[in-house]
Each structure stands twice: as structure tokens, then as C-alpha cells.
Enzyme design. Structure first.
Site, mmCIF file in Angstrom:
data_model
loop_
_atom_site.group_PDB
_atom_site.id
_atom_site.type_symbol
_atom_site.label_atom_id
_atom_site.label_comp_id
_atom_site.label_asym_id
_atom_site.label_seq_id
_atom_site.Cartn_x
_atom_site.Cartn_y
_atom_site.Cartn_z
ATOM 1 N N THR A 1 16.052 -16.691 -32.787
ATOM 2 C CA THR A 1 17.314 -16.467 -32.070
ATOM 3 C C THR A 1 18.358 -15.910 -33.024
ATOM 4 O O THR A 1 18.244 -16.042 -34.239
ATOM 5 C CB THR A 1 17.879 -17.795 -31.505
ATOM 6 O OG1 THR A 1 17.978 -18.742 -32.562
ATOM 7 C CG2 THR A 1 17.046 -18.346 -30.386
ATOM 8 N N LEU B 1 17.441 -24.543 -33.440
ATOM 9 C CA LEU B 1 18.534 -25.028 -34.300
ATOM 10 C C LEU B 1 19.330 -23.853 -34.857
ATOM 11 O O LEU B 1 18.824 -22.785 -35.044
ATOM 12 C CB LEU B 1 17.936 -25.821 -35.454
ATOM 13 C CG LEU B 1 17.105 -27.019 -35.013
ATOM 14 C CD1 LEU B 1 16.428 -27.648 -36.201
ATOM 15 C CD2 LEU B 1 17.985 -28.023 -34.294
ATOM 16 N N ASN C 1 13.480 -19.359 -38.804
ATOM 17 C CA ASN C 1 14.864 -19.799 -38.948
ATOM 18 C C ASN C 1 15.317 -19.676 -40.404
ATOM 19 O O ASN C 1 14.501 -19.477 -41.304
ATOM 20 C CB ASN C 1 14.983 -21.263 -38.489
ATOM 21 C CG ASN C 1 16.327 -21.522 -37.819
ATOM 22 O OD1 ASN C 1 17.312 -20.827 -38.078
ATOM 23 N ND2 ASN C 1 16.360 -22.525 -36.968
ATOM 24 N N PHE C 2 16.613 -19.824 -40.612
ATOM 25 C CA PHE C 2 17.220 -19.865 -41.948
ATOM 26 C C PHE C 2 16.947 -18.609 -42.785
ATOM 27 O O PHE C 2 16.808 -18.694 -43.999
ATOM 28 C CB PHE C 2 16.778 -21.125 -42.713
ATOM 29 C CG PHE C 2 17.069 -22.398 -41.964
ATOM 30 C CD1 PHE C 2 18.363 -22.713 -41.606
ATOM 31 C CD2 PHE C 2 16.045 -23.262 -41.592
ATOM 32 C CE1 PHE C 2 18.653 -23.879 -40.894
ATOM 33 C CE2 PHE C 2 16.318 -24.429 -40.884
ATOM 34 C CZ PHE C 2 17.625 -24.742 -40.536
ATOM 35 N N LEU C 3 16.869 -17.466 -42.125
ATOM 36 C CA LEU C 3 16.823 -16.207 -42.864
ATOM 37 C C LEU C 3 18.179 -16.044 -43.540
ATOM 38 O O LEU C 3 19.220 -16.073 -42.879
ATOM 39 C CB LEU C 3 16.561 -15.041 -41.898
ATOM 40 C CG LEU C 3 16.836 -13.634 -42.417
ATOM 41 C CD1 LEU C 3 15.929 -13.295 -43.604
ATOM 42 C CD2 LEU C 3 16.634 -12.609 -41.302
HETATM 43 C C1 LIG Z 1 3.842 -13.761 -36.130
HETATM 44 C C2 LIG Z 1 4.865 -14.229 -37.103
HETATM 45 C C3 LIG Z 1 6.088 -13.299 -37.057
HETATM 46 C C4 LIG Z 1 7.194 -13.839 -37.909
HETATM 47 C C5 LIG Z 1 8.430 -12.931 -37.945
HETATM 48 C C6 LIG Z 1 9.155 -12.851 -36.593
HETATM 49 C C7 LIG Z 1 10.487 -12.086 -36.706
HETATM 50 C C8 LIG Z 1 11.560 -12.882 -37.388
HETATM 51 C C9 LIG Z 1 12.860 -12.111 -37.443
HETATM 52 C C10 LIG Z 1 13.929 -12.860 -38.223
HETATM 53 C C11 LIG Z 1 14.568 -13.977 -37.437
HETATM 54 C C12 LIG Z 1 15.630 -14.685 -38.194
HETATM 55 C C13 LIG Z 1 16.234 -15.851 -37.440
HETATM 56 C C14 LIG Z 1 17.444 -16.361 -38.204
HETATM 57 O O1 LIG Z 1 17.339 -17.044 -39.181
HETATM 58 S S1 LIG Z 1 18.967 -15.858 -37.600
HETATM 59 C C15 LIG Z 1 20.033 -16.160 -38.956
HETATM 60 C C16 LIG Z 1 20.258 -14.944 -39.783
HETATM 61 N N1 LIG Z 1 21.013 -15.298 -40.957
HETATM 62 C C17 LIG Z 1 22.328 -15.076 -41.130
HETATM 63 O O2 LIG Z 1 22.999 -14.522 -40.278
HETATM 64 C C18 LIG Z 1 22.921 -15.569 -42.412
HETATM 65 C C19 LIG Z 1 23.919 -14.601 -43.010
HETATM 66 N N2 LIG Z 1 23.377 -13.232 -43.083
HETATM 67 C C20 LIG Z 1 22.438 -12.818 -43.971
HETATM 68 O O3 LIG Z 1 21.958 -13.562 -44.807
HETATM 69 C C21 LIG Z 1 22.008 -11.363 -43.868
HETATM 70 O O4 LIG Z 1 23.013 -10.624 -43.235
HETATM 71 C C22 LIG Z 1 20.674 -11.179 -43.089
HETATM 72 C C23 LIG Z 1 19.534 -11.848 -43.855
HETATM 73 C C24 LIG Z 1 20.743 -11.737 -41.680
HETATM 74 C C25 LIG Z 1 20.363 -9.681 -42.937
HETATM 75 O O5 LIG Z 1 20.356 -9.083 -44.196
HETATM 76 P P1 LIG Z 1 21.239 -7.787 -44.510
HETATM 77 O O6 LIG Z 1 22.490 -7.878 -43.734
HETATM 78 O O7 LIG Z 1 21.328 -7.656 -45.987
HETATM 79 O O8 LIG Z 1 20.365 -6.577 -43.879
HETATM 80 P P2 LIG Z 1 19.216 -5.726 -44.604
HETATM 81 O O9 LIG Z 1 19.793 -4.470 -45.129
HETATM 82 O O10 LIG Z 1 18.443 -6.535 -45.562
HETATM 83 O O11 LIG Z 1 18.262 -5.392 -43.359
HETATM 84 C C26 LIG Z 1 18.731 -4.727 -42.239
HETATM 85 C C27 LIG Z 1 17.713 -4.865 -41.141
HETATM 86 O O12 LIG Z 1 17.603 -6.262 -40.781
HETATM 87 C C28 LIG Z 1 17.895 -6.415 -39.393
HETATM 88 N N3 LIG Z 1 18.551 -7.711 -39.195
HETATM 89 C C29 LIG Z 1 19.796 -8.056 -39.549
HETATM 90 N N4 LIG Z 1 20.042 -9.328 -39.191
HETATM 91 C C30 LIG Z 1 18.932 -9.782 -38.608
HETATM 92 C C31 LIG Z 1 18.563 -11.013 -38.027
HETATM 93 N N5 LIG Z 1 19.415 -12.023 -37.952
HETATM 94 N N6 LIG Z 1 17.338 -11.146 -37.513
HETATM 95 C C32 LIG Z 1 16.464 -10.129 -37.552
HETATM 96 N N7 LIG Z 1 16.747 -8.925 -38.078
HETATM 97 C C33 LIG Z 1 17.972 -8.764 -38.604
HETATM 98 C C34 LIG Z 1 18.800 -5.259 -39.066
HETATM 99 O O13 LIG Z 1 18.798 -4.993 -37.665
HETATM 100 C C35 LIG Z 1 18.166 -4.146 -39.863
HETATM 101 O O14 LIG Z 1 16.994 -3.681 -39.215
HETATM 102 P P3 LIG Z 1 17.034 -2.309 -38.375
HETATM 103 O O15 LIG Z 1 18.211 -2.391 -37.467
HETATM 104 O O16 LIG Z 1 17.170 -1.182 -39.352
HETATM 105 O O17 LIG Z 1 15.735 -2.250 -37.615
#
Ligand SMILES: CCCCCCCCCCCCCC(=O)SCCNC(=O)CCNC(=O)[C@H](O)C(C)(C)COP(=O)(O)OP(=O)(O)OC[C@H]1O[C@@H](n2cnc3c(N)ncnc32)[C@H](O)[C@@H]1OP(=O)(O)O
Length: 448
Positions: A205, A448, A169-171
Site C-alpha cells: 500500500t 500497517l 512494507n517499510f521501504l
Molecule cells: C512476488 C514478490 C514481489 C515483491 C515486490 C512487490 C512490489 C513492492 C513495491 C514496494 C512497496 C513498498 C510499500 C511501502 O513500504 S510504502 C512506504 C514507502 N516509503 C516511504 O514513503 C518512506 C519515505 N520515502 C522514501 O524512502 C523514498 O522516497 C522511497 C523509497 C519511497 C522511494 O525512493 P526515491 O524517492 O529515492 O525514488 P527512486 O529514484 O529510488 O525510484 C523511483 C521509482 O520508485 C517508484 N516509487 C516511489 N515510491 C514508491 C513506493 N512507495 N512504492 C513503490 N514504488 C515507488 C517511483 O514511482 C519510481 O518508479 P517509476 O515511476 O519510474 O516506475
């Protein structure tokens, strides 16, 4: 634009913003992008959109913690990795500022999510939390925090299988550093830190469409204080209605009606957890709580979470909870905050005597009980000065949403399992994406 049109546009914006809460990337519609176009996600252990899933389970189970690198991927020279120690008030403040300024905002920056320190303390520190799972990126020179991602431990059950997992969460990436491919680096780093603890699955999510959702739910919004929403200019008056009619439409009774409804206490924990576990058995995607985790989630929660039970003749028949996450209203002479409540977990024994949850008898008993309970929740939320109440189409929610005047939002929330192949799980929506009271949902987890 007429005043009516203007106001009804504002209502649409508000509802959209409410949906954004979990539709965090700001995408309200599912976008069209082929699997191969996901440059990052196509390299990860996730299912393709068109995959026919014959058997469920981990996608890659070949690795051991010792195979995982000890050091993070390098960052560009101007940046450095950090572990955010949220027990240190100054570092918690850094996260707080980053998220409040960059997490979610409407287009004109009129509203902002007003996360509180208490909210983070509660959501980032469940039992078993790890300091190193609060990952930040700072500017090397100034030490300013510009990106964050978190993991929290959680045991999940998907259908009959239980496994250790984390919830991500909170990415968040500072607005000025967007679209620079930093998100994949953060995701890889949190994966590395979690894998080091021998955990290989995660739940997350978002509104953004990634390969591939295990379920999709829809938001629903119930105005609690229509007059205030109207006063701050959010809620337009429908052409054929008067203010008085609208206020009357959404006015709730003065008092709750569920017999024996009262705040949950420490002494209730065993009984409530037993009721809750039994209720959750009906769903295909759930989080399993230990008593300690349950206590953390629902008791002493500093005005963030509110939990109630219904007790009659010494028996607890129902449990319900909701959390508070207000908006700050910027530049408004009348109000500076909008109170927002979100339905969290609940349980009821109303249909326990019936074998089949979907039988007519079971459905009618549960619908009756939880409709009363959720009407009471709206009353309690209103009394806590919340102005809108949100719920998803998950759990058994589609049984009461319409009757209780929850309007469908335009935000959809996708549920994802990382490194776990799953046959899709019903999200409470029919083919037209409307609430589906017959099929209901088999999603029993609330993120959340
Ligand atoms: C085993 C343990 C595993 C742990 C990890 C499990 C996975 C966890 C996954 C994370 C779960 C998080 C759950 C939450 O917190 S969801 C909440 C996400 N946060 C926000 O929406 C807050 C406002 N937005 C931002 O801060 C940025 O726009 C974020 C950080 C979202 C993207 O930054 P930015 O806009 O500067 O993009 P980039 O150029 O760096 O990167 C682009 C790449 O990122 C992919 N992207 C974009 N948005 C998301 C997203 N919400 N989940 C997963 N991937 C996402 C996108 O498809 C592309 O990949 P691809 O299309 O080329 O493939």
C-alpha cells in the site's frame, strides 16, 4: 496571519501528517502520470491504468524458483547488500534509526513517527518470517544502513481465490540517497528473494499512485484529546466555536457500554478466529490467518496492539483491535509525544442472521452494534492516553465514521497487488471521494 488562521493551518498540517502515515511518499493528491512514464513500473507484472480486466489472476505465471538468479543485482561500489538480522538488537537498532529518521516526517520536522523496537519485532516477525526478507543496503566503508525493504508472508484471498503471497512494507531510502533509482533495485531484490521461495504475488500500500490500485481508501481522524491537540498548537478554534464547545464536542463517555467487553485472551482464540473468518467472508480482499498468525497478531503484543472481545452468556459476539504508533513532538515545552491509535481488525455477528449484508435490516443491525463498539474503542484508546484515533474507509467503517465524529483526512491509501490482475474493489468512497455508507468497502485487509 491571525492566530486562528495560524492554528487552523496547523490542524490541516497535523491531519495531513496523520494521513502521511500510510500516504508515506508524502503525496496527498493523486498525481497525473501516464503508464508509459513509469520507467520502472511499466516493466513489472502490473495492470495498466486503463486496462479492461476480463478475468482475474496472475499476470506472469511462467517462472519457477530455479529460473531466478541466485545473486542480487550489483550495487554501485560504495554500497553493499545485507540481510538485516533483526533478532540481533544492534541490527534492529539500525533499522529503527533509519526508519525513525527517514521514513515519514512533516515539512518543518516538528513531528516524527516514533516506531518502537516492539513495533518492529511484532510487524516484521509474523509466523513464517524469513531473515532474508529483511533486506538492507549499507555503505561499504562505514557499514551504515541507508536503505531497507521487508516482506512478510501472508495468505491472501481475492474474491474466491486464495494464494500464498507476501506483504511488502517499510521501504525506506536515506534522505540523501533519494531520486537515484535505488527503490527499483530494492524492489527487484526483494522480488528475487521472495520468488526463490516460490511466491509470486505481493500486497503493498502507499499514498503514491502507481499502476494500478486495486482499491483506494481514505483516512479518517477522530480527536480523542482535543484540549491537548489545542495546547500543543495543532488544533485551531473554528471561528464560531469556543474551547469549551470543542472539548464538549469531542468528549467521550467515561465508560464503555458494549456488554461483556474485555481484553481478548488465549482461551478466546478459537471462538474469535471462527467469528473473524465468518465476518471476513463478506470482503473481496482479505488476509487469511492461521491460529498461530492470529495469536501473533493480537495477543502478547507488548503495548503495540490491543484486542478486545464482547462476551455474553459464554458467546463471543464481537472482536475489535487497534494498534498504537505515536508521534514524537520535537521542541515543544508541554508535550513530547502524541498518542495515536489505528483501527485494526474487527468482527461482529450482528448481521449474521441476515442473508444480504446490504439489506436494510442487516445494515441497521451492524451499524448499531459497531457504532457502539467503535465508540468504546475510542474510549479505550483515550484511556490508553491516545490523543487521536485513525481509521480508513475500508471494511464496514463507513457505517460509523460520521456518527462518531471522525473527520475525513486528506490522505488516500492505495492498495496494490503485484503480479495479480484484479477487477477494482470498493474502497468505501463515492465518486466525490467522500465516505460511502451505502456501498461500503470490500477491502477487508489492514496493512500497517
Ligand atoms: C512476488 C514478490 C514481489 C515483491 C515486490 C512487490 C512490489 C513492492 C513495491 C514496494 C512497496 C513498498 C510499500 C511501502 O513500504 S510504502 C512506504 C514507502 N516509503 C516511504 O514513503 C518512506 C519515505 N520515502 C522514501 O524512502 C523514498 O522516497 C522511497 C523509497 C519511497 C522511494 O525512493 P526515491 O524517492 O529515492 O525514488 P527512486 O529514484 O529510488 O525510484 C523511483 C521509482 O520508485 C517508484 N516509487 C516511489 N515510491 C514508491 C513506493 N512507495 N512504492 C513503490 N514504488 C515507488 C517511483 O514511482 C519510481 O518508479 P517509476 O515511476 O519510474 O516506475
Amino acid at each position: 496571519m491571525s492566530q486562528d488562521e495560524d492554528q487552523s493551518k496547523k490542524l490541516q498540517e497535523l491531519l495531513k501528517l496523520l494521513a502521511l502515515q500510510k500516504n508515506k511518499a508524502g503525496l496527498s493528491k493523486q498525481q497525473e502520470k501516464e503508464f508509459e512514464e513509469y520507467k520502472f513500473w511499466k516493466t513489472q507484472p502490473v495492470s495498466r491504468f486503463d486496462e479492461k480486466i476480463a478475468s482475474e489472476g496472475p499476470i506472469d505465471s511462467s517462472k519457477k524458483p530455479e529460473d531466478i538468479p541466485d545473486a542480487p543485482l550489483p550495487l554501485l561500489n560504495d554500497f553493499e547488500w545485507c540481510t538485516v538480522d533483526i533478532t540481533d538488537p544492534a541490527q534492529l537498532e539500525d533499522v529503527f534509526v533509519l526508519l525513525n529518521e527517514n521514513y515519514v516526517e512533516d515539512q518543518d520536522a516538528t513531528f516524527r513517527f516514533n516506531y518502537s523496537r516492539e513495533f518492529f519485532n511484532w510487524s516484521l516477525k509474523p509466523p513464517g518470517w524469513k531473515k532474508e526478507w529483511h533486506v538492507g543496503v549499507r555503505i561499504r566503508q562505514t557499514k551504515r544502513l541507508v536503505a531497507f525493504i521487508s516482506a512478510a508472508p501472508a495468505t491472501l484471498r481475492v474474491r474466491k481465490r486464495e494464494f500464498k503471497s507476501v506483504e511488502i512494507n517499510f521501504l525506506c531510502i536515506h534522505k540523501k540517497l533519494r531520486s537515484k533509482r535505488l527503490a527499483p533495485v530494492l524492489i527487484k531484490e526483494i522480488t528475487r528473494r521472495v520468488n526463490k521461495h516460490d511466491i509470486w504475488q505481493a500486497l503493498h500500500t502507499g499514498g503514491v499512485l502507481l499502476p494500478s490500485p486495486v482499491s483506494t481508501c481514505r483516512y479518517a481522524h477522530r480527536p480523542l484529546n482535543w484540549a491537548k491537540l489545542h495546547d500543543v498548537g495543532f488544533t485551531g478554534l473554528p471561528a464560531n466555536a469556543t474551547k469549551t464547545q470543542m472539548i464538549a464536542k469531542y468528549t467521550l463517555p467515561k465508560h464503555t457500554t458494549t456488554p461483556g467487553l474485555r481484553p481478548m485472551q488465549e482461551e478466546d482464540l478459537d471462538a474469535v478466529l471462527a467469528l473473524f473468518n465468518k465476518y471476513q467472508e463478506r470482503f473481496d480482499l482479505v488476509q487469511i490467518f492461521t491460529k498461530e498468525e492470529f495469536r501473533h497478531s493480537f495477543l502478547n503484543t507488548d503495548n503495540v496492539v490491543y484486542a478486545y472481545v464482547a462476551e455474553t452468556n459464554g458467546e463471543i459476539s464481537d472482536f475489535v483491535s487497534f494498534y498504537s504508533l505515536p508521534f514524537t513532538v520535537l521542541d515543544n515545552p508541554l508535550y513530547n509525544e502524541l498518542g495515536i491509535g489505528y483501527l485494526f481488525y474487527y468482527a461482529s455477528n450482528a448481521d449474521f442472521q441476515e442473508g444480504d449484508r446490504f439489506s436494510r435490516e442487516a445494515t441497521s443491525k451492524l451499524k448499531k452494534r459497531i457504532t457502539t463498539l467503535m465508540a468504546d474503542v475510542c474510549i479505550l484508546a483515550r484511556d490508553l492516553k491516545m490523543d487521536v484515533f485513525n481509521a480508513l474507509s475500508s471494511q464496514d467503517n463507513t457505517l460509523f465514521l460520521e456518527d462518531l465524529k471522525f473527520g475525513p483526512g486528506d490522505g488516500f491509501l492505495n492498495f496494490y497487488l503485484f503480479n495479480y490482475r484484479t477487477i477494482p474493489i470498493a474502497g468505501g468512497l463515492n465518486e466525490d471521494k467522500d465516505f460511502d455508507p451505502e456501498g461500503r468497502s470490500n477491502v477487508g485487509v489492514v496493512m500497517l
